[in-house]
Design a protein around this motif. Structure first.
Motif, PDB file in Angstrom:
ATOM      1  N   GLY A  71     121.185  15.265 -53.787  1.00 19.16           N
ATOM      2  CA  GLY A  71     119.963  15.448 -53.012  1.00 19.16           C
ATOM      3  C   GLY A  71     120.070  14.773 -51.660  1.00 19.16           C
ATOM      4  N   LEU A  72     118.978  14.791 -50.926  1.00 17.02           N
ATOM      5  CA  LEU A  72     119.004  14.246 -49.566  1.00 17.02           C
ATOM      6  C   LEU A  72     118.866  12.733 -49.537  1.00 17.02           C
ATOM      7  CD1 LEU A  72     116.870  16.903 -47.655  1.00 17.02           C
ATOM      8  CD2 LEU A  72     119.261  16.365 -47.278  1.00 17.02           C
ATOM      9  N   ALA A  73     117.813  12.223 -50.165  1.00 15.30           N
ATOM     10  CA  ALA A  73     117.545  10.793 -50.059  1.00 15.30           C
ATOM     11  C   ALA A  73     116.762  10.316 -51.282  1.00 15.30           C
ATOM     12  CB  ALA A  73     116.753  10.496 -48.786  1.00 15.30           C
ATOM     13  N   LEU A  74     116.760   9.013 -51.486  1.00 16.79           N
ATOM     14  CA  LEU A  74     116.046   8.387 -52.598  1.00 16.79           C
ATOM     15  C   LEU A  74     115.040   7.401 -52.012  1.00 16.79           C
ATOM     16  CD1 LEU A  74     119.196   7.643 -54.807  1.00 16.79           C
ATOM     17  CD2 LEU A  74     117.687   9.639 -54.956  1.00 16.79           C
ATOM     18  N   HIS A  75     113.779   7.809 -51.950  1.00 19.66           N
ATOM     19  CA  HIS A  75     112.741   6.990 -51.346  1.00 19.66           C
ATOM     20  C   HIS A  75     111.617   6.722 -52.331  1.00 19.66           C
ATOM     21  CE1 HIS A  75     114.635   7.403 -47.511  1.00 19.66           C
ATOM     22  NE2 HIS A  75     114.301   8.673 -47.329  1.00 19.66           N
ATOM     23  N   GLY A  76     110.911   5.627 -52.114  1.00 17.26           N
ATOM     24  CA  GLY A  76     109.674   5.380 -52.825  1.00 17.26           C
ATOM     25  C   GLY A  76     109.746   4.288 -53.872  1.00 17.26           C
ATOM     26  N   GLN A  77     108.554   3.893 -54.315  1.00 14.76           N
ATOM     27  CA  GLN A  77     108.407   2.902 -55.377  1.00 14.76           C
ATOM     28  C   GLN A  77     108.881   3.504 -56.693  1.00 14.76           C
ATOM     29  OE1 GLN A  77     104.438   1.718 -57.466  1.00 14.76           O
ATOM     30  NE2 GLN A  77     104.581   0.457 -55.635  1.00 14.76           N
ATOM     31  N   LEU A  78     109.673   2.766 -57.442  1.00 13.63           N
ATOM     32  CA  LEU A  78     110.275   3.301 -58.660  1.00 13.63           C
ATOM     33  C   LEU A  78     109.217   3.612 -59.710  1.00 13.63           C
ATOM     34  CD1 LEU A  78     112.909   3.999 -60.115  1.00 13.63           C
ATOM     35  CD2 LEU A  78     112.926   1.673 -61.015  1.00 13.63           C
ATOM     36  N   LEU A  79     109.282   4.821 -60.256  1.00 14.12           N
ATOM     37  CA  LEU A  79     108.457   5.241 -61.391  1.00 14.12           C
ATOM     38  C   LEU A  79     109.427   5.579 -62.520  1.00 14.12           C
ATOM     39  CD1 LEU A  79     105.846   5.991 -62.750  1.00 14.12           C
ATOM     40  CD2 LEU A  79     105.850   8.162 -61.542  1.00 14.12           C
ATOM     41  N   ASP A  80     109.639   4.619 -63.402  1.00 15.26           N
ATOM     42  CA  ASP A  80     110.648   4.722 -64.450  1.00 15.26           C
ATOM     43  C   ASP A  80     110.079   5.481 -65.641  1.00 15.26           C
ATOM     44  OD1 ASP A  80     112.607   4.294 -66.419  1.00 15.26           O
ATOM     45  OD2 ASP A  80     113.125   2.346 -65.583  1.00 15.26           O
ATOM     46  N   THR A  81     110.763   6.539 -66.054  1.00 14.32           N
ATOM     47  CA  THR A  81     110.268   7.380 -67.158  1.00 14.32           C
ATOM     48  C   THR A  81     110.804   6.962 -68.523  1.00 14.32           C
ATOM     49  OG1 THR A  81     112.081   8.985 -67.040  1.00 14.32           O
ATOM     50  CG2 THR A  81     110.200   9.318 -65.552  1.00 14.32           C
ATOM     51  N   ARG A  82     111.672   5.980 -68.589  1.00 19.55           N
ATOM     52  CA  ARG A  82     112.374   5.710 -69.836  1.00 19.55           C
ATOM     53  C   ARG A  82     111.477   5.169 -70.944  1.00 19.55           C
ATOM     54  NH1 ARG A  82     117.365   2.379 -67.488  1.00 19.55           N
ATOM     55  NH2 ARG A  82     115.648   1.650 -66.160  1.00 19.55           N
ATOM     56  N   MET A  83     110.268   4.715 -70.603  1.00 19.53           N
ATOM     57  CA  MET A  83     109.355   4.282 -71.659  1.00 19.53           C
ATOM     58  C   MET A  83     108.774   5.478 -72.427  1.00 19.53           C
ATOM     59  SD  MET A  83     105.963   3.127 -69.483  1.00 19.53           S
ATOM     60  CE  MET A  83     106.914   2.043 -68.410  1.00 19.53           C
ATOM     61  N   LEU A  84     108.846   6.672 -71.818  1.00 20.38           N
ATOM     62  CA  LEU A  84     108.394   7.889 -72.497  1.00 20.38           C
ATOM     63  C   LEU A  84     109.548   8.426 -73.339  1.00 20.38           C
ATOM     64  CD1 LEU A  84     106.498   9.711 -69.610  1.00 20.38           C
ATOM     65  CD2 LEU A  84     105.499   8.491 -71.536  1.00 20.38           C
ATOM     66  N   ARG A  85     109.746   7.846 -74.487  1.00 18.90           N
ATOM     67  CA  ARG A  85     110.947   8.132 -75.267  1.00 18.90           C
ATOM     68  C   ARG A  85     110.602   8.563 -76.680  1.00 18.90           C
ATOM     69  NH1 ARG A  85     116.227   4.174 -75.517  1.00 18.90           N
ATOM     70  NH2 ARG A  85     117.342   5.239 -77.212  1.00 18.90           N
ATOM     71  N   GLY A  86     111.349   9.516 -77.194  1.00 16.75           N
ATOM     72  CA  GLY A  86     111.196   9.907 -78.588  1.00 16.75           C
ATOM     73  C   GLY A  86     111.015  11.398 -78.776  1.00 16.75           C
ATOM     74  N   ILE A  87     111.434  11.889 -79.933  1.00 10.31           N
ATOM     75  CA  ILE A  87     111.245  13.284 -80.298  1.00 10.31           C
ATOM     76  C   ILE A  87     109.862  13.423 -80.913  1.00 10.31           C
ATOM     77  CG2 ILE A  87     112.049  15.158 -81.786  1.00 10.31           C
ATOM     78  CD1 ILE A  87     114.875  14.035 -81.485  1.00 10.31           C
ATOM     79  N   VAL A  88     109.024  14.239 -80.306  1.00 11.19           N
ATOM     80  CA  VAL A  88     107.646  14.418 -80.762  1.00 11.19           C
ATOM     81  C   VAL A  88     107.607  15.297 -81.998  1.00 11.19           C
ATOM     82  CG1 VAL A  88     105.356  15.278 -80.122  1.00 11.19           C
ATOM     83  CG2 VAL A  88     106.784  14.123 -78.410  1.00 11.19           C
TER      84      VAL A  88
END
Length: 373
Positions: free
Chosen positions: A34-51
């Motif tokens: 991609g072009l660039a990596l900007h912004g405050q980190l929003l980490d998705t790894r807490m959304l974990r598991g097979i529903v």
């Protein structure tokens, strides 16, 4: 609301109020693109598991931050798989690919030409849009006829339209038969063979042509399907049959771009990795250096300086495709500096309108796909 999701909703609401850019990130395994990596980190790894997972229905619903390897292991226990073979690109212990990242990137592996792409197996998604609204699109069946198939817009959007929270996918059984054949031939001969085979009822699943260090061009073809169909195809096609276990490791290396052809770029820091997406019937193209071909000729990788961009894009468009920088020469963990190739201004405008509809404040992954949004 899911307790795992509540902190993210709060963060998105605060970002909307303050117009704070957010950088959506799972395992970070594709930060190079991609072009660039900007912004405050929003980490998705807490959304974990097979529903939910119904092997008899070939459907699985999983949270977006779930490691891709975890999902693949659960499917393998039931003799099933993600047939489009998504690459992980996980190079370190901490940058584990996630299911959300798989959808956001929209990348497929060697079997793409036969099995289809990520979007072909996406049944539905749940996401947070740029107004902090939780939206659901699609469902858990292949026939979604009520309105537009909005969920597939998220494939390849690189998180610019919203934060994926849950994903429903169709899966398939692992093919009972598999074989890999090798042919020593030039690029032109490889394309002729592939074009002829694609018109026949063969169990052709994946292909890779490259020129080895000894200067010899070699075509590798993988067959998958019923055992009888694979054995019959081997007799029809000829070539040298490769040990299945050894071949499996090589196909995985092709998918993860760890083959020596890809690794050689490390010694040439001035070169970028270019991705040419073309009609499979496109002939041999006059390109600098020797490319690596996948998808029966529809995907061609090339190592060339970024200064060759204008010529590569012109050649690709003349053949009916496009060329883009997959890994820039200057790519690192803080900025990818790559370039997407927009086929037309009209298409770019459509994407911009979609971006404004889903994310009116422009807070999600700004500058990742287009510098202006």
């Amino acid at each position: 609301m899911d307790s795992l999701l509540a902190p993210m909703v709060k963060q998105v609401r605060a970002a909307v109020a303050d117009r704070t850019p957010l950088r959506i990130r799972g395992g970070g395994s594709k930060d190079f693109h991609g072009l660039a990596l900007h912004g405050q980190l929003l980490d998705t790894r807490m959304l974990r598991g097979i529903v939910s997972y119904a092997p008899s229905e070939l459907v699985v619903t999983v949270r977006a931050g779930t490691p891709l390897a975890e999902l693949e292991a659960a499917l393998a226990e039931q003799g099933q798989c993600l047939p489009f073979e998504p690459p992980h690109f996980a190079r370190g212990a901490t940058d584990s690919a996630t299911v959300g990242g798989m959808v956001a990137a929209g990348l497929s592996g060697p079997a793409r030409a036969r099995a289809g792409a990520v979007r072909d197996y996406l049944l539905g998604v749940t996401l947070l849009n740029g107004r902090a609204e939780l939206l659901r699109f699609g469902g858990q069946v292949m026939k979604n006829v009520a309105g537009y198939d909005v969920s597939r817009l998220m494939v390849g959007a690189w998180g610019t339209l919203g934060l994926l929270t849950e994903i429903s996918l169709k899966v398939l059984p692992v093919a009972p038969g598999e074989a890999t054949l090798r042919f020593e031939c030039s690029q032109a001969e490889a394309l002729r063979k592939l074009h002829a085979w694609c018109g026949q009822p063969l169990a052709l699943d994946a292909s890779c042509w490259l020129q080895d260090d000894d200067g010899q061009g070699r075509l590798y073809v993988r067959l998958r399907g019923a055992v009888a169909a694979v054995d019959a195809a081997c007799k029809t096609m000829g070539g040298t049959r490769i040990d299945t276990a050894s071949a499996a490791a090589d196909w995985a290396a092709c998918r993860e771009q760890t083959l020596p052809w890809f690794s050689a770029r490390a010694a040439r820091p001035e070169l970028a990795l270019w991705r040419l997406s073309l009609p499979a019937t496109a002939p041999v193209m006059p390109l600098p250096g020797q490319p690596l071909l996948e998808w029966h000729g529809a995907l061609r990788w090339l190592q060339a300086p970024e200064s060759a961009g204008a010529a590569l894009r012109a050649a690709a468009r003349a053949a009916g495709g496009n060329a883009s920088i997959f890994i820039a020469a200057s790519a690192d963990r803080s900025g990818a500096s790559g370039q997407f190739d927009w086929p037309s201004t009209a298409l770019e405008q459509i994407h911009a309108q979609l971006k404004h509809s889903f994310d009116p404040s422009g807070i999600f992954n700004p500058g990742r796909m287009v510098r202006d949004w």
